[in-house]
Motif scaffolding. Structure first.
Motif, PDB file in Angstrom:
ATOM      1  N   THR A 102      -3.679 -12.708 -10.075  1.00 36.81           N
ATOM      2  CA  THR A 102      -4.562 -12.080  -9.043  1.00 36.81           C
ATOM      3  C   THR A 102      -4.547 -11.948  -7.983  1.00 36.81           C
ATOM      4  O   THR A 102      -4.545 -13.303  -7.262  1.00 36.81           O
ATOM      5  CB  THR A 102      -6.355 -12.724 -10.164  1.00 36.81           C
ATOM      6  OG1 THR A 102      -6.334 -12.471 -11.013  1.00 36.81           O
ATOM      7  CG2 THR A 102      -7.203 -12.167  -9.321  1.00 36.81           C
ATOM      8  N   ILE A 103      -4.769 -11.006  -7.302  1.00 35.74           N
ATOM      9  CA  ILE A 103      -5.022 -11.189  -5.884  1.00 35.74           C
ATOM     10  C   ILE A 103      -6.224 -10.750  -5.196  1.00 35.74           C
ATOM     11  O   ILE A 103      -6.631  -9.608  -5.788  1.00 35.74           O
ATOM     12  CB  ILE A 103      -3.761 -10.736  -5.322  1.00 35.74           C
ATOM     13  CG1 ILE A 103      -3.672  -9.169  -5.447  1.00 35.74           C
ATOM     14  CG2 ILE A 103      -2.708 -10.996  -5.389  1.00 35.74           C
ATOM     15  CD1 ILE A 103      -2.745  -8.687  -4.549  1.00 35.74           C
ATOM     16  N   SER A 104      -6.397 -10.480  -3.869  1.00 30.21           N
ATOM     17  CA  SER A 104      -7.478 -10.039  -3.207  1.00 30.21           C
ATOM     18  C   SER A 104      -6.769  -8.558  -2.411  1.00 30.21           C
ATOM     19  O   SER A 104      -5.280  -9.051  -2.085  1.00 30.21           O
ATOM     20  CB  SER A 104      -8.681 -11.442  -2.457  1.00 30.21           C
ATOM     21  OG  SER A 104      -8.855 -12.229  -3.393  1.00 30.21           O
ATOM     22  N   SER A 105      -7.380  -7.428  -2.542  1.00 37.21           N
ATOM     23  CA  SER A 105      -7.100  -6.419  -1.800  1.00 37.21           C
ATOM     24  C   SER A 105      -7.608  -6.710   0.054  1.00 37.21           C
ATOM     25  O   SER A 105      -8.653  -7.384   0.666  1.00 37.21           O
ATOM     26  CB  SER A 105      -7.390  -5.306  -2.285  1.00 37.21           C
ATOM     27  OG  SER A 105      -9.208  -5.589  -1.506  1.00 37.21           O
ATOM     28  N   LEU A 106      -6.615  -6.013   1.215  1.00 37.51           N
ATOM     29  CA  LEU A 106      -7.034  -5.949   2.672  1.00 37.51           C
ATOM     30  C   LEU A 106      -8.146  -5.112   2.584  1.00 37.51           C
ATOM     31  O   LEU A 106      -8.777  -5.543   3.707  1.00 37.51           O
ATOM     32  CB  LEU A 106      -6.232  -5.985   2.821  1.00 37.51           C
ATOM     33  CG  LEU A 106      -4.153  -7.374   3.175  1.00 37.51           C
ATOM     34  CD1 LEU A 106      -2.909  -6.691   3.733  1.00 37.51           C
ATOM     35  CD2 LEU A 106      -5.127  -8.514   2.917  1.00 37.51           C
ATOM     36  N   SER A 107      -8.127  -4.017   2.247  1.00 30.97           N
ATOM     37  CA  SER A 107      -9.199  -3.136   1.753  1.00 30.97           C
ATOM     38  C   SER A 107      -9.324  -2.115   0.967  1.00 30.97           C
ATOM     39  O   SER A 107      -8.582  -1.731  -0.431  1.00 30.97           O
ATOM     40  CB  SER A 107      -9.239  -2.224   3.396  1.00 30.97           C
ATOM     41  OG  SER A 107      -7.382  -1.177   3.219  1.00 30.97           O
ATOM     42  N   TYR A 108      -9.836  -1.093   0.684  1.00 27.04           N
ATOM     43  CA  TYR A 108     -10.216  -0.459  -0.498  1.00 27.04           C
ATOM     44  C   TYR A 108     -11.047   1.032   0.043  1.00 27.04           C
ATOM     45  O   TYR A 108     -11.768   0.840   1.059  1.00 27.04           O
ATOM     46  CB  TYR A 108     -11.129  -1.114  -1.792  1.00 27.04           C
ATOM     47  CG  TYR A 108     -11.612  -0.100  -2.538  1.00 27.04           C
ATOM     48  CD1 TYR A 108     -10.348   0.933  -3.246  1.00 27.04           C
ATOM     49  CD2 TYR A 108     -12.788   0.950  -2.283  1.00 27.04           C
ATOM     50  CE1 TYR A 108     -11.437   1.894  -4.445  1.00 27.04           C
ATOM     51  CE2 TYR A 108     -13.721   1.821  -2.990  1.00 27.04           C
ATOM     52  CZ  TYR A 108     -12.590   2.120  -4.134  1.00 27.04           C
ATOM     53  OH  TYR A 108     -12.794   3.370  -5.305  1.00 27.04           O
ATOM     54  N   GLN A 109      -9.900   1.932  -0.436  1.00 28.01           N
ATOM     55  CA  GLN A 109     -10.524   3.800   0.181  1.00 28.01           C
ATOM     56  C   GLN A 109     -10.539   4.410  -1.672  1.00 28.01           C
ATOM     57  O   GLN A 109      -9.200   3.922  -1.759  1.00 28.01           O
ATOM     58  CB  GLN A 109     -10.202   3.876   1.718  1.00 28.01           C
ATOM     59  CG  GLN A 109     -10.218   3.308   2.571  1.00 28.01           C
ATOM     60  CD  GLN A 109      -9.108   3.609   3.427  1.00 28.01           C
ATOM     61  OE1 GLN A 109      -8.196   3.557   3.834  1.00 28.01           O
ATOM     62  NE2 GLN A 109      -9.890   4.498   4.977  1.00 28.01           N
ATOM     63  N   GLU A 110     -11.382   5.474  -1.142  1.00 25.20           N
ATOM     64  CA  GLU A 110     -10.997   6.302  -1.932  1.00 25.20           C
ATOM     65  C   GLU A 110     -10.578   7.351  -1.416  1.00 25.20           C
ATOM     66  O   GLU A 110     -11.287   8.032  -0.802  1.00 25.20           O
ATOM     67  CB  GLU A 110     -12.735   6.499  -3.099  1.00 25.20           C
ATOM     68  CG  GLU A 110     -12.606   5.433  -4.324  1.00 25.20           C
ATOM     69  CD  GLU A 110     -13.705   6.045  -5.095  1.00 25.20           C
ATOM     70  OE1 GLU A 110     -14.065   5.030  -5.660  1.00 25.20           O
ATOM     71  OE2 GLU A 110     -14.060   7.174  -4.906  1.00 25.20           O
ATOM     72  N   PHE A 111     -10.353   7.986  -2.092  1.00 20.23           N
ATOM     73  CA  PHE A 111      -9.327   9.664  -1.672  1.00 20.23           C
ATOM     74  C   PHE A 111      -8.980  11.058  -2.956  1.00 20.23           C
ATOM     75  O   PHE A 111      -9.049  10.335  -4.278  1.00 20.23           O
ATOM     76  CB  PHE A 111      -8.399   9.530  -1.098  1.00 20.23           C
ATOM     77  CG  PHE A 111      -7.835   8.595   0.519  1.00 20.23           C
ATOM     78  CD1 PHE A 111      -7.880   8.472   1.393  1.00 20.23           C
ATOM     79  CD2 PHE A 111      -7.512   7.414   0.000  1.00 20.23           C
ATOM     80  CE1 PHE A 111      -8.121   7.818   2.643  1.00 20.23           C
ATOM     81  CE2 PHE A 111      -7.311   6.721   0.843  1.00 20.23           C
ATOM     82  CZ  PHE A 111      -7.605   6.468   2.574  1.00 20.23           C
ATOM     83  N   VAL A 112      -8.915  12.165  -2.419  1.00 21.45           N
ATOM     84  CA  VAL A 112      -9.107  13.144  -3.439  1.00 21.45           C
ATOM     85  C   VAL A 112      -7.147  13.267  -3.492  1.00 21.45           C
ATOM     86  O   VAL A 112      -6.715  12.915  -2.754  1.00 21.45           O
ATOM     87  CB  VAL A 112      -9.793  14.335  -3.279  1.00 21.45           C
ATOM     88  CG1 VAL A 112     -11.173  13.936  -3.789  1.00 21.45           C
ATOM     89  CG2 VAL A 112      -9.069  14.835  -2.125  1.00 21.45           C
ATOM     90  N   GLY A 113      -6.511  13.351  -4.474  1.00 14.31           N
ATOM     91  CA  GLY A 113      -5.391  12.630  -4.891  1.00 14.31           C
ATOM     92  C   GLY A 113      -4.844  14.051  -6.126  1.00 14.31           C
ATOM     93  O   GLY A 113      -5.541  14.855  -6.732  1.00 14.31           O
ATOM     94  N   GLY A 114      -3.985  12.845  -7.017  1.00 15.22           N
ATOM     95  CA  GLY A 114      -3.228  14.035  -8.346  1.00 15.22           C
ATOM     96  C   GLY A 114      -2.039  14.470  -7.517  1.00 15.22           C
ATOM     97  O   GLY A 114      -1.849  15.137  -6.545  1.00 15.22           O
ATOM     98  N   LYS A 115      -0.805  14.501  -7.778  1.00 11.74           N
ATOM     99  CA  LYS A 115       0.306  15.085  -7.609  1.00 11.74           C
ATOM    100  C   LYS A 115      -0.108  16.965  -7.788  1.00 11.74           C
ATOM    101  O   LYS A 115       0.464  17.962  -6.724  1.00 11.74           O
ATOM    102  CB  LYS A 115       1.654  14.919  -8.511  1.00 11.74           C
ATOM    103  CG  LYS A 115       1.906  13.427  -9.000  1.00 11.74           C
ATOM    104  CD  LYS A 115       3.241  13.385  -9.479  1.00 11.74           C
ATOM    105  CE  LYS A 115       4.373  13.864  -8.295  1.00 11.74           C
ATOM    106  NZ  LYS A 115       4.511  13.072  -7.432  1.00 11.74           N
ATOM    107  N   GLY A 116      -1.050  17.297  -8.789  1.00  4.18           N
ATOM    108  CA  GLY A 116      -1.381  19.124  -8.544  1.00  4.18           C
ATOM    109  C   GLY A 116      -1.780  19.353  -7.498  1.00  4.18           C
ATOM    110  O   GLY A 116      -1.218  20.313  -6.746  1.00  4.18           O
ATOM    111  N   LEU A 117      -2.627  18.405  -6.893  1.00  2.97           N
ATOM    112  CA  LEU A 117      -3.771  18.293  -5.856  1.00  2.97           C
ATOM    113  C   LEU A 117      -2.888  18.509  -4.390  1.00  2.97           C
ATOM    114  O   LEU A 117      -3.230  19.455  -3.841  1.00  2.97           O
ATOM    115  CB  LEU A 117      -5.250  17.381  -6.363  1.00  2.97           C
ATOM    116  CG  LEU A 117      -6.154  18.247  -4.496  1.00  2.97           C
ATOM    117  CD1 LEU A 117      -7.422  17.949  -5.360  1.00  2.97           C
ATOM    118  CD2 LEU A 117      -5.316  17.043  -3.859  1.00  2.97           C
TER     119      LEU A 117
END
Length: 291
Positions: A26-41
């Motif tokens: 178990t580790i702590s993240s340095l940061s978190y973000q959400e993006f739109v993606g998917g290989k198709g998109l």
């Protein structure tokens, strides 16, 4: 020649981490973000930003899919064939380490709700000579390939993620494989780029191959020719959408009549540019950014 991209649409949950998490850790993240993606998109947006015209086909969730559709429209992608599903939109969990390398877990969601009737409804709008781009993040991959071949569309396949579904697909119908070394090894049993390309000529003589080699560049091969495009020397920040950018720029270039050499070089430059920005679709450059 028109392009239809029958592909995934995902919400990317992106964690920057000191190192890739190991089993039992178990580790702590340095940061978190959400993006739109998917290989198709990502690949549809890359085609549009490269100046190509592309129609995206795929499903998003009824309640959480607006951001995905708006991202496509904002990039200039046609969304006439993007449908809605009662399932939530697909999403990914992405780890990015200090070196900019990534590991990705995909949850299919609405991408796995695609059925034969939807496939028929979309492909009815395309005809012989049109180009269809496929990845392996949607359901009904086999059916899409078979029905596209029946309509004499030119099938461009990026077989990612590589799994048994891809390996048992009607690969003899593929016009062009867009692959990395891991995918090439799985499809041919070859151990290095030279052996992979040689075995492709034996196993899939009808197809051309674009083999990406990361920082070493990329190779195009058809029955009679081979061309190597070196990669630009950069210090990557995030490699998440580099392969998708390469695919999209390559397809856009060839449908606009550019030579294979120009298409490969342009795609390599665009992929390198993508690696300099964190995120997925947001990192894909416009053609004007490469001037």
């Amino acid at each position: 020649m028109r392009i239809v991209n029958f592909g995934s649409l995902n919400i990317d949950k992106t964690y920057r981490v000191p190192h890739m998490v190991r089993e039992g850790e178990t580790i702590s993240s340095l940061s978190y973000q959400e993006f739109v993606g998917g290989k198709g998109l990502n690949q549809s947006i890359a085609i549009a930003r490269a100046g190509g015209e592309v129609w995206h086909a795929g499903l998003v969730g009824e309640t959480d899919g607006d951001s995905l559709v708006h991202a496509l429209q904002g990039a200039g992608v046609h969304t006439d064939f993007v449908g809605r599903s009662p399932l939530p939109s697909g999403h990914t969990v992405i780890q990015i380490n200090r070196q900019g390398n990534n590991s990705i877990i995909v949850s299919g969601g609405a991408n796995r709700a695609i059925g034969p009737d939807y496939v028929d409804a979309v492909l009815a709008h395309f005809e012989e000579g049109d180009l269809i781009l496929l990845q392996n993040e949607i359901s009904c991959l086999h059916e899409v390939m078979e029905k596209a071949a029946e309509r004499k569309l030119r099938i461009y396949l990026n077989p990612s993620p590589i799994d048994e579904d891809v390996l048992t697909a009607p690969l003899d119908q593929v016009h062009c494989f867009l692959i990395n070394e891991i995918e090439g090894q799985a499809l041919t049993g070859g151990s290095d780029s030279e052996e992979i390309l040689s075995l492709f000529k034996e196993k899939y003589p009808q197809a051309t191959v674009v083999l990406t080699l990361g920082e070493k560049g990329a190779i195009y091969q058809d029955r009679d020719h081979r061309f190597f495009a070196p990669a630009e020397k950069i210090q990557p920040v995030d490699t998440t959408a580099a392969g998708d950018t390469f695919c999209g720029y390559f397809l856009a270039a060839i449908t606009k009549g550019r030579s294979i050499e120009d298409a490969m070089s342009l795609a390599s430059r665009a992929a390198a540019k993508t690696c300099l920005t964190r995120g997925a679709s947001n990192a894909i450059p416009k053609l004007s950014d490469l001037a």
